[in-house]
Design a protein around this motif. Structure first.
Motif, PDB file in Angstrom:
ATOM      1  N   HIS A 136      53.504  24.551  92.285  1.00  0.00           N
ATOM      2  CA  HIS A 136      54.102  25.023  91.069  1.00  0.00           C
ATOM      3  C   HIS A 136      53.825  26.556  90.741  1.00  0.00           C
ATOM      4  CE1 HIS A 136      55.651  24.277  87.191  1.00  0.00           C
ATOM      5  NE2 HIS A 136      54.714  24.525  86.534  1.00  0.00           N
ATOM      6  N   ILE A 137      52.676  27.012  90.871  1.00  0.00           N
ATOM      7  CA  ILE A 137      52.405  28.306  90.688  1.00  0.00           C
ATOM      8  C   ILE A 137      53.172  29.264  91.566  1.00  0.00           C
ATOM      9  CG2 ILE A 137      50.551  30.189  91.087  1.00  0.00           C
ATOM     10  CD1 ILE A 137      48.509  28.229  90.125  1.00  0.00           C
ATOM     11  N   ILE A 138      53.315  28.929  92.740  1.00  0.00           N
ATOM     12  CA  ILE A 138      54.016  29.690  93.786  1.00  0.00           C
ATOM     13  C   ILE A 138      55.644  29.695  93.243  1.00  0.00           C
ATOM     14  CG2 ILE A 138      55.006  29.737  96.296  1.00  0.00           C
ATOM     15  CD1 ILE A 138      52.464  28.742  97.090  1.00  0.00           C
ATOM     16  N   GLU A 139      56.024  28.513  92.885  1.00  0.00           N
ATOM     17  CA  GLU A 139      57.491  28.125  92.482  1.00  0.00           C
ATOM     18  C   GLU A 139      57.779  28.987  91.320  1.00  0.00           C
ATOM     19  OE1 GLU A 139      60.324  24.391  92.446  1.00  0.00           O
ATOM     20  OE2 GLU A 139      58.431  24.057  91.112  1.00  0.00           O
ATOM     21  N   GLU A 140      56.891  29.179  90.456  1.00  0.00           N
ATOM     22  CA  GLU A 140      56.979  29.831  89.163  1.00  0.00           C
ATOM     23  C   GLU A 140      57.097  31.373  89.411  1.00  0.00           C
ATOM     24  OE1 GLU A 140      58.105  28.924  85.924  1.00  0.00           O
ATOM     25  OE2 GLU A 140      58.507  27.044  87.073  1.00  0.00           O
ATOM     26  N   SER A 141      56.058  31.897  90.516  1.00  0.00           N
ATOM     27  CA  SER A 141      55.920  33.093  90.874  1.00  0.00           C
ATOM     28  C   SER A 141      56.980  33.901  91.700  1.00  0.00           C
ATOM     29  CB  SER A 141      54.696  33.214  91.562  1.00  0.00           C
ATOM     30  OG  SER A 141      53.489  32.799  90.699  1.00  0.00           O
ATOM     31  N   LEU A 142      57.713  33.134  92.178  1.00  0.00           N
ATOM     32  CA  LEU A 142      58.876  33.365  93.077  1.00  0.00           C
ATOM     33  C   LEU A 142      59.860  33.923  92.153  1.00  0.00           C
ATOM     34  CD1 LEU A 142      58.783  31.021  95.985  1.00  0.00           C
ATOM     35  CD2 LEU A 142      58.277  33.287  96.073  1.00  0.00           C
ATOM     36  N   ASN A 153      50.078  30.648 104.948  1.00  0.00           N
ATOM     37  CA  ASN A 153      50.200  31.189 103.648  1.00  0.00           C
ATOM     38  C   ASN A 153      51.697  31.447 103.245  1.00  0.00           C
ATOM     39  OD1 ASN A 153      47.495  30.940 102.585  1.00  0.00           O
ATOM     40  ND2 ASN A 153      46.972  32.866 103.728  1.00  0.00           N
ATOM     41  N   ILE A 154      52.259  32.407 104.329  1.00  0.00           N
ATOM     42  CA  ILE A 154      53.690  32.927 104.035  1.00  0.00           C
ATOM     43  C   ILE A 154      54.662  31.484 104.267  1.00  0.00           C
ATOM     44  CG2 ILE A 154      54.060  33.684 106.349  1.00  0.00           C
ATOM     45  CD1 ILE A 154      55.012  35.482 102.953  1.00  0.00           C
ATOM     46  N   SER A 155      54.358  30.594 105.303  1.00  0.00           N
ATOM     47  CA  SER A 155      55.292  29.588 105.529  1.00  0.00           C
ATOM     48  C   SER A 155      55.390  28.589 104.319  1.00  0.00           C
ATOM     49  CB  SER A 155      54.653  28.846 106.851  1.00  0.00           C
ATOM     50  OG  SER A 155      54.723  29.703 107.932  1.00  0.00           O
ATOM     51  N   SER A 156      54.311  28.439 103.595  1.00  0.00           N
ATOM     52  CA  SER A 156      54.292  27.588 102.843  1.00  0.00           C
ATOM     53  C   SER A 156      55.233  28.050 101.327  1.00  0.00           C
ATOM     54  CB  SER A 156      52.875  27.568 101.865  1.00  0.00           C
ATOM     55  OG  SER A 156      52.095  26.938 102.979  1.00  0.00           O
ATOM     56  N   VAL A 157      55.227  29.400 101.334  1.00  0.00           N
ATOM     57  CA  VAL A 157      56.000  30.210 100.150  1.00  0.00           C
ATOM     58  C   VAL A 157      57.475  29.933 100.548  1.00  0.00           C
ATOM     59  CG1 VAL A 157      56.576  32.271  99.036  1.00  0.00           C
ATOM     60  CG2 VAL A 157      54.042  31.613  99.799  1.00  0.00           C
ATOM     61  N   ASN A 158      57.670  30.236 101.915  1.00  0.00           N
ATOM     62  CA  ASN A 158      59.038  30.068 102.463  1.00  0.00           C
ATOM     63  C   ASN A 158      59.639  28.715 102.260  1.00  0.00           C
ATOM     64  OD1 ASN A 158      61.181  31.567 103.721  1.00  0.00           O
ATOM     65  ND2 ASN A 158      60.847  30.280 105.599  1.00  0.00           N
ATOM     66  N   LYS A 173      57.750  40.770 108.921  1.00  0.00           N
ATOM     67  CA  LYS A 173      58.532  42.227 109.356  1.00  0.00           C
ATOM     68  C   LYS A 173      59.106  42.947 107.931  1.00  0.00           C
ATOM     69  CE  LYS A 173      61.268  44.695 112.455  1.00  0.00           C
ATOM     70  NZ  LYS A 173      62.212  44.368 113.728  1.00  0.00           N
ATOM     71  N   GLU A 174      59.580  42.469 107.328  1.00  0.00           N
ATOM     72  CA  GLU A 174      60.090  42.970 106.039  1.00  0.00           C
ATOM     73  C   GLU A 174      59.144  43.368 105.046  1.00  0.00           C
ATOM     74  OE1 GLU A 174      63.146  40.126 104.888  1.00  0.00           O
ATOM     75  OE2 GLU A 174      64.692  40.656 106.331  1.00  0.00           O
ATOM     76  N   ILE A 175      58.198  42.508 105.020  1.00  0.00           N
ATOM     77  CA  ILE A 175      57.003  42.840 104.015  1.00  0.00           C
ATOM     78  C   ILE A 175      56.480  44.135 104.528  1.00  0.00           C
ATOM     79  CG2 ILE A 175      54.877  41.942 103.101  1.00  0.00           C
ATOM     80  CD1 ILE A 175      56.333  39.263 103.201  1.00  0.00           C
ATOM     81  N   GLY A 176      56.223  44.075 105.635  1.00  0.00           N
ATOM     82  CA  GLY A 176      55.196  45.103 106.300  1.00  0.00           C
ATOM     83  C   GLY A 176      54.109  44.401 107.017  1.00  0.00           C
ATOM     84  N   LEU A 177      53.845  44.500 108.164  1.00  0.00           N
ATOM     85  CA  LEU A 177      52.818  43.710 108.772  1.00  0.00           C
ATOM     86  C   LEU A 177      51.355  44.337 108.307  1.00  0.00           C
ATOM     87  CD1 LEU A 177      51.597  41.733 110.718  1.00  0.00           C
ATOM     88  CD2 LEU A 177      51.651  43.411 112.488  1.00  0.00           C
ATOM     89  N   SER A 205      53.948  37.081  95.152  1.00  0.00           N
ATOM     90  CA  SER A 205      54.426  38.636  95.182  1.00  0.00           C
ATOM     91  C   SER A 205      54.596  39.387  95.820  1.00  0.00           C
ATOM     92  CB  SER A 205      53.180  39.141  94.040  1.00  0.00           C
ATOM     93  OG  SER A 205      53.338  40.504  93.752  1.00  0.00           O
ATOM     94  N   ILE A 206      54.017  39.293  97.186  1.00  0.00           N
ATOM     95  CA  ILE A 206      54.275  39.795  98.443  1.00  0.00           C
ATOM     96  C   ILE A 206      55.443  39.430  99.206  1.00  0.00           C
ATOM     97  CG2 ILE A 206      53.279  39.865 100.863  1.00  0.00           C
ATOM     98  CD1 ILE A 206      51.986  41.883  99.434  1.00  0.00           C
ATOM     99  N   TYR A 207      55.771  38.232  99.036  1.00  0.00           N
ATOM    100  CA  TYR A 207      56.988  37.442  99.449  1.00  0.00           C
ATOM    101  C   TYR A 207      58.251  38.128  98.740  1.00  0.00           C
ATOM    102  CZ  TYR A 207      60.290  34.051 100.935  1.00  0.00           C
ATOM    103  OH  TYR A 207      61.450  33.388 101.428  1.00  0.00           O
ATOM    104  N   ASN A 208      58.022  38.497  97.623  1.00  0.00           N
ATOM    105  CA  ASN A 208      59.160  39.016  96.733  1.00  0.00           C
ATOM    106  C   ASN A 208      59.555  40.341  97.018  1.00  0.00           C
ATOM    107  OD1 ASN A 208      59.723  36.801  95.094  1.00  0.00           O
ATOM    108  ND2 ASN A 208      58.317  37.466  93.539  1.00  0.00           N
TER     109      ASN A 208
END
Length: 212
Positions: free
Chosen positions: A31-37, A108-113, A134-138, A207-210
């Motif tokens: 729920h937190i990730i969903e709202e944060s996105l 971590n990033i897979s869950s957000v995706n 790669k888009e975020i920056g390694l 936030s990083i995903y965004n």
């Protein structure tokens, strides 16, 4: 023998409490990730409220499944090595550690995706996941990964120590007698600590995903 027989229901009870708590935390994490996105996170924003319903629990199960699959290689490697624990080498330990770190790094990033696309399949779309990193920056993602890892290790070490201590107290007693209120307070502090870590991790990852 009697102490062992009495400890079995206690251990089962603690395990059930752990699973239920984990399920609730993962549901809230979703729920937190969903709202944060939905936008950039800042300090002034309030954390989303807890909504206990069937969807909340299903989302928690989905996150648990993703976490389990990503950590499965490390779990399998560890189980295969358990019969050889007396002859385990440092090299095998490094292999287990690397599998675990890779699991955390990707999970971590897979869950957000998965949450962003509302599809559990997207949690395992490695081509898209590596493109997102790669888009975020390694370097940016790696720094966040290190920060999360340090906080996670500290939090889980404290959790393991506290759970082990409480189990010993209930099973065998303890030289210093803790009151029921003290045990409840310890459990509350433990839950709050895990909740703080979860909120920090999820909002940071979203936030990083965004940034992509």
């Amino acid at each position: 023998m009697n102490n062992i027989m009495l400890s079995i229901p206690i251990v089962i009870c603690l395990f059930c409490i752990f699973i239920i708590t984990l399920l609730l935390i993962e549901g809230y994490s979703y729920h937190i990730i969903e709202e944060s996105l939905k936008g950039t996170i800042n300090i002034s924003e309030k954390i989303p409220p807890i909504k206990l319903n069937l969807k909340f629990l299903i989302n928690g199960i989905k996150l648990l499944i993703v976490n389990f699959i990503y950590f499965l290689p490390a779990i399998i490697a560890l189980m295969c090595e358990l019969p050889l624990y007396e002859t385990l080498t440092f090299q095998l330990f490094l292999i287990d550690l690397m599998l675990l770190l890779i699991g955390i790094f990707l999970c971590n990033i897979s869950s957000v995706n998965m949450i962003k696309n509302n599809s559990i399949i997207k949690a395992f779309d490695f081509k898209e996941i590596f493109l997102i990193i790669k888009e975020i920056g390694l370097s940016i993602y790696f720094k966040l990964f290190i920060a999360i890892l340090i906080i996670m290790i500290g939090s889980y070490m404290l959790i393991i120590f506290t759970v082990a201590l409480i189990t010993l107290i209930f099973t065998y007693g303890f030289p210093v007698e803790f009151s029921t209120l003290t045990k409840i307070l310890i459990s509350i502090v433990l839950f709050v600590l895990l909740a703080i870590y979860t909120i920090f991790k999820d909002r940071a990852i979203a936030s990083i995903y965004n940034l992509k």
